[in-house]
Design a protein around this motif. Structure first.
Motif, PDB file in Angstrom:
ATOM      1  N   PHE A  35       0.830  -1.200   0.000  1.00  0.00           N
ATOM      2  CA  PHE A  35       0.000   0.000   0.000  1.00  0.00           C
ATOM      3  C   PHE A  35       0.866   1.253   0.000  1.00  0.00           C
ATOM      4  O   PHE A  35       0.617   2.203  -0.754  1.00  0.00           O
ATOM      5  N   PHE A  36       1.902   1.277   0.823  1.00  0.00           N
ATOM      6  CA  PHE A  36       2.728   2.472   0.965  1.00  0.00           C
ATOM      7  C   PHE A  36       3.675   2.687  -0.210  1.00  0.00           C
ATOM      8  O   PHE A  36       4.266   3.756  -0.334  1.00  0.00           O
ATOM      9  N   GLU A  37       3.803   1.719  -1.091  1.00  0.00           N
ATOM     10  CA  GLU A  37       4.644   1.879  -2.281  1.00  0.00           C
ATOM     11  C   GLU A  37       3.918   2.607  -3.409  1.00  0.00           C
ATOM     12  O   GLU A  37       4.536   2.966  -4.402  1.00  0.00           O
ATOM     13  N   LYS A  38       2.614   2.832  -3.256  1.00  0.00           N
ATOM     14  CA  LYS A  38       1.804   3.423  -4.323  1.00  0.00           C
ATOM     15  C   LYS A  38       1.170   4.729  -3.859  1.00  0.00           C
ATOM     16  O   LYS A  38       1.097   5.013  -2.675  1.00  0.00           O
ATOM     17  N   GLU A  39       0.688   5.481  -4.826  1.00  0.00           N
ATOM     18  CA  GLU A  39      -0.090   6.688  -4.551  1.00  0.00           C
ATOM     19  C   GLU A  39      -1.561   6.291  -4.465  1.00  0.00           C
ATOM     20  O   GLU A  39      -2.003   5.361  -5.146  1.00  0.00           O
ATOM     21  N   HIS A  40      -2.320   6.994  -3.626  1.00  0.00           N
ATOM     22  CA  HIS A  40      -3.733   6.674  -3.440  1.00  0.00           C
ATOM     23  C   HIS A  40      -4.576   7.936  -3.410  1.00  0.00           C
ATOM     24  O   HIS A  40      -4.069   9.023  -3.130  1.00  0.00           O
ATOM     25  N   THR A  41      -5.857   7.761  -3.668  1.00  0.00           N
ATOM     26  CA  THR A  41      -6.775   8.896  -3.618  1.00  0.00           C
ATOM     27  C   THR A  41      -6.886   9.401  -2.187  1.00  0.00           C
ATOM     28  O   THR A  41      -6.632   8.668  -1.233  1.00  0.00           O
ATOM     29  N   GLN A  42      -7.305  10.637  -2.066  1.00  0.00           N
ATOM     30  CA  GLN A  42      -7.490  11.228  -0.745  1.00  0.00           C
ATOM     31  C   GLN A  42      -8.539  10.457   0.039  1.00  0.00           C
ATOM     32  O   GLN A  42      -8.376  10.213   1.240  1.00  0.00           O
ATOM     33  N   ASP A  43      -9.616  10.048  -0.616  1.00  0.00           N
ATOM     34  CA  ASP A  43     -10.669   9.287   0.068  1.00  0.00           C
ATOM     35  C   ASP A  43     -10.129   7.992   0.651  1.00  0.00           C
ATOM     36  O   ASP A  43     -10.472   7.622   1.777  1.00  0.00           O
ATOM     37  N   LEU A  44      -9.284   7.312  -0.108  1.00  0.00           N
ATOM     38  CA  LEU A  44      -8.729   6.042   0.370  1.00  0.00           C
ATOM     39  C   LEU A  44      -7.764   6.272   1.532  1.00  0.00           C
ATOM     40  O   LEU A  44      -7.803   5.540   2.525  1.00  0.00           O
ATOM     41  N   LEU A  45      -6.936   7.291   1.431  1.00  0.00           N
ATOM     42  CA  LEU A  45      -6.026   7.614   2.532  1.00  0.00           C
ATOM     43  C   LEU A  45      -6.813   7.928   3.805  1.00  0.00           C
ATOM     44  O   LEU A  45      -6.481   7.432   4.880  1.00  0.00           O
ATOM     45  N   ASN A  46      -7.855   8.715   3.669  1.00  0.00           N
ATOM     46  CA  ASN A  46      -8.677   9.063   4.834  1.00  0.00           C
ATOM     47  C   ASN A  46      -9.337   7.826   5.426  1.00  0.00           C
ATOM     48  O   ASN A  46      -9.372   7.664   6.649  1.00  0.00           O
ATOM     49  N   GLU A  47      -9.853   6.957   4.573  1.00  0.00           N
ATOM     50  CA  GLU A  47     -10.516   5.751   5.065  1.00  0.00           C
ATOM     51  C   GLU A  47      -9.549   4.859   5.840  1.00  0.00           C
ATOM     52  O   GLU A  47      -9.855   4.398   6.941  1.00  0.00           O
ATOM     53  N   VAL A  48      -8.379   4.608   5.275  1.00  0.00           N
ATOM     54  CA  VAL A  48      -7.399   3.750   5.940  1.00  0.00           C
ATOM     55  C   VAL A  48      -6.943   4.385   7.249  1.00  0.00           C
ATOM     56  O   VAL A  48      -6.827   3.694   8.272  1.00  0.00           O
ATOM     57  N   PHE A  49      -6.735   5.692   7.246  1.00  0.00           N
ATOM     58  CA  PHE A  49      -6.340   6.373   8.483  1.00  0.00           C
ATOM     59  C   PHE A  49      -7.371   6.125   9.580  1.00  0.00           C
ATOM     60  O   PHE A  49      -7.025   5.778  10.703  1.00  0.00           O
ATOM     61  N   HIS A  50      -8.637   6.281   9.237  1.00  0.00           N
ATOM     62  CA  HIS A  50      -9.679   6.143  10.259  1.00  0.00           C
ATOM     63  C   HIS A  50      -9.906   4.699  10.684  1.00  0.00           C
ATOM     64  O   HIS A  50     -10.308   4.448  11.823  1.00  0.00           O
ATOM     65  N   LEU A  51      -9.615   3.757   9.812  1.00  0.00           N
ATOM     66  CA  LEU A  51      -9.680   2.354  10.214  1.00  0.00           C
ATOM     67  C   LEU A  51      -8.561   2.023  11.198  1.00  0.00           C
ATOM     68  O   LEU A  51      -8.729   1.171  12.081  1.00  0.00           O
ATOM     69  N   LEU A  52      -7.435   2.694  11.057  1.00  0.00           N
ATOM     70  CA  LEU A  52      -6.297   2.473  11.956  1.00  0.00           C
ATOM     71  C   LEU A  52      -6.405   3.269  13.253  1.00  0.00           C
ATOM     72  O   LEU A  52      -5.866   2.852  14.285  1.00  0.00           O
ATOM     73  N   LYS A  53      -7.099   4.394  13.197  1.00  0.00           N
ATOM     74  CA  LYS A  53      -7.173   5.299  14.346  1.00  0.00           C
ATOM     75  C   LYS A  53      -7.761   4.588  15.564  1.00  0.00           C
ATOM     76  O   LYS A  53      -8.827   3.987  15.487  1.00  0.00           O
ATOM     77  N   LYS A  54      -7.015   4.623  16.662  1.00  0.00           N
ATOM     78  CA  LYS A  54      -7.412   4.004  17.938  1.00  0.00           C
ATOM     79  C   LYS A  54      -7.778   2.523  17.780  1.00  0.00           C
ATOM     80  O   LYS A  54      -8.578   1.997  18.540  1.00  0.00           O
ATOM     81  N   TYR A  55      -7.145   1.867  16.815  1.00  0.00           N
ATOM     82  CA  TYR A  55      -7.382   0.431  16.604  1.00  0.00           C
ATOM     83  C   TYR A  55      -7.117  -0.350  17.886  1.00  0.00           C
ATOM     84  O   TYR A  55      -7.871  -1.242  18.251  1.00  0.00           O
ATOM     85  N   ASP A  56      -6.045   0.013  18.573  1.00  0.00           N
ATOM     86  CA  ASP A  56      -5.651  -0.697  19.799  1.00  0.00           C
ATOM     87  C   ASP A  56      -6.683  -0.571  20.908  1.00  0.00           C
ATOM     88  O   ASP A  56      -6.752  -1.425  21.790  1.00  0.00           O
ATOM     89  N   LEU A  57      -7.510   0.466  20.873  1.00  0.00           N
ATOM     90  CA  LEU A  57      -8.517   0.682  21.909  1.00  0.00           C
ATOM     91  C   LEU A  57      -9.889   0.101  21.544  1.00  0.00           C
ATOM     92  O   LEU A  57     -10.782   0.074  22.388  1.00  0.00           O
ATOM     93  N   ALA A  58     -10.021  -0.363  20.312  1.00  0.00           N
ATOM     94  CA  ALA A  58     -11.299  -0.899  19.848  1.00  0.00           C
ATOM     95  C   ALA A  58     -11.565  -2.270  20.470  1.00  0.00           C
ATOM     96  O   ALA A  58     -10.629  -2.995  20.824  1.00  0.00           O
ATOM     97  N   THR A  59     -12.844  -2.609  20.588  1.00  0.00           N
ATOM     98  CA  THR A  59     -13.212  -3.942  21.070  1.00  0.00           C
ATOM     99  C   THR A  59     -12.764  -4.979  20.046  1.00  0.00           C
ATOM    100  O   THR A  59     -12.496  -4.653  18.886  1.00  0.00           O
ATOM    101  N   LYS A  60     -12.687  -6.227  20.475  1.00  0.00           N
ATOM    102  CA  LYS A  60     -12.302  -7.308  19.547  1.00  0.00           C
ATOM    103  C   LYS A  60     -13.258  -7.354  18.357  1.00  0.00           C
ATOM    104  O   LYS A  60     -12.832  -7.561  17.230  1.00  0.00           O
ATOM    105  N   GLU A  61     -14.543  -7.164  18.620  1.00  0.00           N
ATOM    106  CA  GLU A  61     -15.532  -7.183  17.538  1.00  0.00           C
ATOM    107  C   GLU A  61     -15.284  -6.035  16.556  1.00  0.00           C
ATOM    108  O   GLU A  61     -15.323  -6.231  15.334  1.00  0.00           O
ATOM    109  N   GLU A  62     -15.001  -4.848  17.080  1.00  0.00           N
ATOM    110  CA  GLU A  62     -14.719  -3.702  16.224  1.00  0.00           C
ATOM    111  C   GLU A  62     -13.416  -3.913  15.452  1.00  0.00           C
ATOM    112  O   GLU A  62     -13.316  -3.563  14.278  1.00  0.00           O
ATOM    113  N   GLN A  63     -12.417  -4.515  16.092  1.00  0.00           N
ATOM    114  CA  GLN A  63     -11.164  -4.812  15.386  1.00  0.00           C
ATOM    115  C   GLN A  63     -11.417  -5.782  14.231  1.00  0.00           C
ATOM    116  O   GLN A  63     -10.853  -5.612  13.149  1.00  0.00           O
TER     117      GLN A  63
END
Length: 77
Positions: A35-63
């Motif tokens: 993923f990091f070797e390529k360029e991506h749309t702003q929408d995709l970058l934002n989506e991946v960022f938010h999927l990663l955001k506070k991942y460690d604090l999410a419940t197992k189901e949310e993870q």
């Protein structure tokens, strides 16, 4: 997850990934390397960022939900 009006850069996403990598499934890590070797749309970058955001604090189901979405995104690039 709440909607965010900020646009996240490639570097923002990479930094967020690095901070959460130890909590992610091992089989996802090579997909992020690709993923990091390529360029991506702003929408995709934002989506991946938010999927990663506070991942460690999410419940197992949310993870699991986030994992499913991340795999879908990362495998279809």
């Amino acid at each position: 997850m709440s909607e965010c009006k900020l646009n996240h850069s490639h570097e923002d996403v990479k930094s967020k990934y690095e901070s959460q990598a130890s909590f992610l499934p091992e089989e996802m890590k090579p997909l992020f390397n690709q993923f990091f070797e390529k360029e991506h749309t702003q929408d995709l970058l934002n989506e991946v960022f938010h999927l990663l955001k506070k991942y460690d604090l999410a419940t197992k189901e949310e993870q699991e939900n986030r994992n499913n979405r991340l795999f879908l995104v990362l495998k279809n690039l």
